[in-house]
Write a protein that holds these residues in place. Structure first.
Motif, PDB file in Angstrom:
ATOM      1  N   GLU A   1       0.629  -1.813   0.192  1.00 38.79           N
ATOM      2  CA  GLU A   1      -0.216   0.155   0.369  1.00 38.79           C
ATOM      3  C   GLU A   1       0.574   1.280  -0.052  1.00 38.79           C
ATOM      4  OE1 GLU A   1      -4.093  -1.089   2.305  1.00 38.79           O
ATOM      5  OE2 GLU A   1      -2.336  -0.546   3.574  1.00 38.79           O
TER       6      GLU A   1
ATOM      7  N   VAL B   1      -7.268   2.730   0.831  1.00 39.64           N
ATOM      8  CA  VAL B   1      -6.317   2.015   2.124  1.00 39.64           C
ATOM      9  C   VAL B   1      -6.942   1.000   2.169  1.00 39.64           C
ATOM     10  CG1 VAL B   1      -3.852   2.686   3.161  1.00 39.64           C
ATOM     11  CG2 VAL B   1      -4.950   4.134   1.138  1.00 39.64           C
TER      12      VAL B   1
ATOM     13  N   ARG C   1       0.730   3.148  -2.593  1.00 39.74           N
ATOM     14  CA  ARG C   1      -0.311   3.990  -3.839  1.00 39.74           C
ATOM     15  C   ARG C   1      -0.241   5.901  -3.537  1.00 39.74           C
ATOM     16  NH1 ARG C   1      -4.907  -0.098  -3.092  1.00 39.74           N
ATOM     17  NH2 ARG C   1      -5.200  -1.616  -3.652  1.00 39.74           N
TER      18      ARG C   1
END
Length: 142
Positions: free
Chosen positions: A48, A71, A51
């Protein structure tokens, strides 16, 4: 008067989608920030951290298209649906054709770009990222 900009959410596809949108509209990103840039990023899952927390691309002279990735570890979920469209008004038919062809590539055409009964040149589609678009050239009567 307030200014309205479109803000989109993606599930790890913001950067890919915005590189695609940039290839169609042109321009340069105003901002790109990643989840790894925010305080507490060390707590995020490794998949993550890359991202996008925020990305923005100017479209024309007055509008900005913006987005971020969800998320999942923070409880975010993404539901792709038909609840919204981005409506683009062009200055001529050629620009309408170019944007429609570029943005609809790999997507699903809902209504082909054509002259309509209300007098405009119009079409709609869902792009390959699940975003709904309307392309409209408001023709003037002769």
């Amino acid at each position: 008067m307030p200014k309205i900009n479109t803000y989109l959410n993606f599930d790890g596809k913001s950067e890919e989608a915005f590189n695609f949108y940039k290839s169609v509209f042109g321009g340069e990103f105003l901002m790109i920030s990643r989840m790894s840039d925010m305080p507490g990023a060390e707590e995020l899952a490794d998949n993550e951290k890359n991202r996008l927390m925020h990305i923005s691309l100017p479209i024309g002279k007055d509008d900005v298209l913006m987005a971020s990735d969800i998320v999942p570890s923070m409880g975010h979920t993404l539901k792709i649906g038909n609840y919204s469209y981005i409506s683009v008004f062009t200055e001529n038919r050629e620009e309408a054709d170019r944007l429609f062809a570029g943005l609809s590539e790999g997507g699903t055409i809902e209504m082909a770009l054509e002259d309509t009964f209300w007098g405009d040149y119009f079409g709609s589609f869902q792009d390959k990222y699940g975003i709904n678009w309307m392309i409209n050239y408001p023709q003037q009567p002769d």
